[in-house]
Write a protein that holds these residues in place. Structure first.
Motif, PDB file in Angstrom:
ATOM      1  N   ILE A  70       7.739   0.165  -6.755  1.00  0.00           N
ATOM      2  CA  ILE A  70       6.601   0.928  -6.230  1.00  0.00           C
ATOM      3  C   ILE A  70       6.299   0.495  -4.805  1.00  0.00           C
ATOM      4  O   ILE A  70       6.040   1.330  -3.931  1.00  0.00           O
ATOM      5  CB  ILE A  70       5.372   0.767  -7.148  1.00  0.00           C
ATOM      6  CG1 ILE A  70       5.607   1.507  -8.465  1.00  0.00           C
ATOM      7  CG2 ILE A  70       4.109   1.284  -6.464  1.00  0.00           C
ATOM      8  CD1 ILE A  70       4.546   1.256  -9.514  1.00  0.00           C
ATOM      9  N   GLU A  71       6.335  -0.805  -4.548  1.00  0.00           N
ATOM     10  CA  GLU A  71       6.078  -1.298  -3.192  1.00  0.00           C
ATOM     11  C   GLU A  71       7.135  -0.781  -2.211  1.00  0.00           C
ATOM     12  O   GLU A  71       6.819  -0.419  -1.082  1.00  0.00           O
ATOM     13  CB  GLU A  71       6.035  -2.826  -3.175  1.00  0.00           C
ATOM     14  CG  GLU A  71       4.813  -3.405  -3.863  1.00  0.00           C
ATOM     15  CD  GLU A  71       3.500  -2.896  -3.278  1.00  0.00           C
ATOM     16  OE1 GLU A  71       3.394  -2.784  -2.050  1.00  0.00           O
ATOM     17  OE2 GLU A  71       2.597  -2.583  -4.074  1.00  0.00           O
ATOM     18  N   GLN A  72       8.401  -0.735  -2.652  1.00  0.00           N
ATOM     19  CA  GLN A  72       9.454  -0.198  -1.789  1.00  0.00           C
ATOM     20  C   GLN A  72       9.188   1.278  -1.496  1.00  0.00           C
ATOM     21  O   GLN A  72       9.352   1.739  -0.367  1.00  0.00           O
ATOM     22  CB  GLN A  72      10.817  -0.370  -2.445  1.00  0.00           C
ATOM     23  CG  GLN A  72      11.289  -1.796  -2.475  1.00  0.00           C
ATOM     24  CD  GLN A  72      12.601  -1.944  -3.244  1.00  0.00           C
ATOM     25  OE1 GLN A  72      13.127  -0.983  -3.797  1.00  0.00           O
ATOM     26  NE2 GLN A  72      13.106  -3.163  -3.280  1.00  0.00           N
ATOM     27  N   TRP A  73       8.786   2.031  -2.520  1.00  0.00           N
ATOM     28  CA  TRP A  73       8.474   3.446  -2.324  1.00  0.00           C
ATOM     29  C   TRP A  73       7.295   3.603  -1.374  1.00  0.00           C
ATOM     30  O   TRP A  73       7.276   4.502  -0.545  1.00  0.00           O
ATOM     31  CB  TRP A  73       8.167   4.122  -3.667  1.00  0.00           C
ATOM     32  CG  TRP A  73       9.393   4.559  -4.371  1.00  0.00           C
ATOM     33  CD1 TRP A  73      10.166   3.814  -5.212  1.00  0.00           C
ATOM     34  CD2 TRP A  73      10.016   5.840  -4.294  1.00  0.00           C
ATOM     35  NE1 TRP A  73      11.222   4.554  -5.665  1.00  0.00           N
ATOM     36  CE2 TRP A  73      11.147   5.808  -5.117  1.00  0.00           C
ATOM     37  CE3 TRP A  73       9.712   7.006  -3.619  1.00  0.00           C
ATOM     38  CZ2 TRP A  73      11.987   6.899  -5.278  1.00  0.00           C
ATOM     39  CZ3 TRP A  73      10.542   8.100  -3.788  1.00  0.00           C
ATOM     40  CH2 TRP A  73      11.671   8.032  -4.603  1.00  0.00           C
ATOM     41  N   LYS A  74       6.297   2.740  -1.504  1.00  0.00           N
ATOM     42  CA  LYS A  74       5.133   2.820  -0.609  1.00  0.00           C
ATOM     43  C   LYS A  74       5.544   2.579   0.836  1.00  0.00           C
ATOM     44  O   LYS A  74       5.018   3.217   1.748  1.00  0.00           O
ATOM     45  CB  LYS A  74       4.073   1.799  -1.023  1.00  0.00           C
ATOM     46  CG  LYS A  74       3.274   2.219  -2.228  1.00  0.00           C
ATOM     47  CD  LYS A  74       2.222   1.174  -2.532  1.00  0.00           C
ATOM     48  CE  LYS A  74       1.411   1.554  -3.747  1.00  0.00           C
ATOM     49  NZ  LYS A  74       0.407   0.519  -4.064  1.00  0.00           N
ATOM     50  N   ASN A  75       6.477   1.657   1.050  1.00  0.00           N
ATOM     51  CA  ASN A  75       6.938   1.382   2.412  1.00  0.00           C
ATOM     52  C   ASN A  75       7.773   2.528   2.969  1.00  0.00           C
ATOM     53  O   ASN A  75       7.689   2.858   4.149  1.00  0.00           O
ATOM     54  CB  ASN A  75       7.746   0.089   2.453  1.00  0.00           C
ATOM     55  CG  ASN A  75       6.884  -1.127   2.162  1.00  0.00           C
ATOM     56  OD1 ASN A  75       5.681  -1.100   2.375  1.00  0.00           O
ATOM     57  ND2 ASN A  75       7.494  -2.181   1.668  1.00  0.00           N
ATOM     58  N   ASN A  76       8.597   3.136   2.112  1.00  0.00           N
ATOM     59  CA  ASN A  76       9.476   4.211   2.568  1.00  0.00           C
ATOM     60  C   ASN A  76       8.761   5.555   2.692  1.00  0.00           C
ATOM     61  O   ASN A  76       9.138   6.389   3.520  1.00  0.00           O
ATOM     62  CB  ASN A  76      10.671   4.355   1.625  1.00  0.00           C
ATOM     63  CG  ASN A  76      11.578   3.150   1.666  1.00  0.00           C
ATOM     64  OD1 ASN A  76      11.612   2.418   2.650  1.00  0.00           O
ATOM     65  ND2 ASN A  76      12.306   2.915   0.594  1.00  0.00           N
ATOM     66  N   TYR A  77       7.763   5.780   1.840  1.00  0.00           N
ATOM     67  CA  TYR A  77       7.058   7.063   1.815  1.00  0.00           C
ATOM     68  C   TYR A  77       5.545   6.837   1.817  1.00  0.00           C
ATOM     69  O   TYR A  77       4.860   7.167   0.855  1.00  0.00           O
ATOM     70  CB  TYR A  77       7.466   7.875   0.582  1.00  0.00           C
ATOM     71  CG  TYR A  77       8.944   8.082   0.474  1.00  0.00           C
ATOM     72  CD1 TYR A  77       9.581   9.061   1.235  1.00  0.00           C
ATOM     73  CD2 TYR A  77       9.729   7.296  -0.374  1.00  0.00           C
ATOM     74  CE1 TYR A  77      10.944   9.248   1.161  1.00  0.00           C
ATOM     75  CE2 TYR A  77      11.093   7.474  -0.455  1.00  0.00           C
ATOM     76  CZ  TYR A  77      11.691   8.447   0.300  1.00  0.00           C
ATOM     77  OH  TYR A  77      13.043   8.632   0.226  1.00  0.00           O
ATOM     78  N   PRO A  78       4.998   6.295   2.911  1.00  0.00           N
ATOM     79  CA  PRO A  78       3.564   5.958   2.913  1.00  0.00           C
ATOM     80  C   PRO A  78       2.661   7.173   2.780  1.00  0.00           C
ATOM     81  O   PRO A  78       1.585   7.087   2.217  1.00  0.00           O
ATOM     82  CB  PRO A  78       3.363   5.258   4.271  1.00  0.00           C
ATOM     83  CG  PRO A  78       4.493   5.714   5.114  1.00  0.00           C
ATOM     84  CD  PRO A  78       5.629   5.981   4.192  1.00  0.00           C
ATOM     85  N   ARG A  79       3.109   8.302   3.268  1.00  0.00           N
ATOM     86  CA  ARG A  79       2.279   9.512   3.202  1.00  0.00           C
ATOM     87  C   ARG A  79       2.073   9.963   1.759  1.00  0.00           C
ATOM     88  O   ARG A  79       1.026  10.487   1.396  1.00  0.00           O
ATOM     89  CB  ARG A  79       2.944  10.606   4.020  1.00  0.00           C
ATOM     90  CG  ARG A  79       2.072  11.785   4.250  1.00  0.00           C
ATOM     91  CD  ARG A  79       2.688  12.662   5.308  1.00  0.00           C
ATOM     92  NE  ARG A  79       1.944  13.903   5.347  1.00  0.00           N
ATOM     93  CZ  ARG A  79       2.402  15.013   5.834  1.00  0.00           C
ATOM     94  NH1 ARG A  79       3.612  15.067   6.318  1.00  0.00           N
ATOM     95  NH2 ARG A  79       1.673  16.094   5.843  1.00  0.00           N
TER      96      ARG A  79
END
Length: 85
Positions: A70-79
Motif C-alpha cells: 500500500i505504501e508503494q502504491w501511495k508513492n507511485n499513485y499519490p493522486r
C-alpha cells in the motif's frame, strides 16, 4: 433416484448463445487486434503463503506485506490515495 437433466430446448438455447458469444468475440478481436497481445491482468487470488496461515506471526507477516505494498502504491499513485480533490 431419477436424475435431473436440462431439457433439449434449454441445451439448444445454451449452445446457440455460446456460438453467438464466440462469433461476437471473434469479430471484436478482429476489429482490435491489439487486445490479443495485451498483458493479462494478474489473478487477484494469489496466496501469500503456500498454505493457509497457521500462526498469528504468519498473519502479521501477511499484514506487513500488504502495508508495504500500500505504501508503494501511495508513492507511485499519490493522486489516487489523496483525500482531497
Amino acid at each position: 433416484m431419477k436424475t435431473i437433466r436440462p431439457s433439449i430446448e434449454a441445451l439448444q438455447l445454451r449452445y446457440s448463445r455460446d456460438l453467438m458469444r464466440k462469433k461476437m468475440l471473434e469479430g471484436h478481436r478482429a476489429e482490435r487486434p491489439e487486445i490479443l497481445n495485451a498483458p493479462r491482468t494478474p489473478d487477484n487470488a494469489v496466496s501469500w503463503l503456500p498454505h493457509p496461515p497457521r500462526t498469528v506471526a504468519e498473519c502479521m507477516w501477511i499484514s506487513d506485506q500488504i502495508t508495504e505494498e500500500i505504501e508503494q502504491w501511495k508513492n507511485n499513485y499519490p493522486r489516487t490515495f489523496s483525500s482531497g480533490s
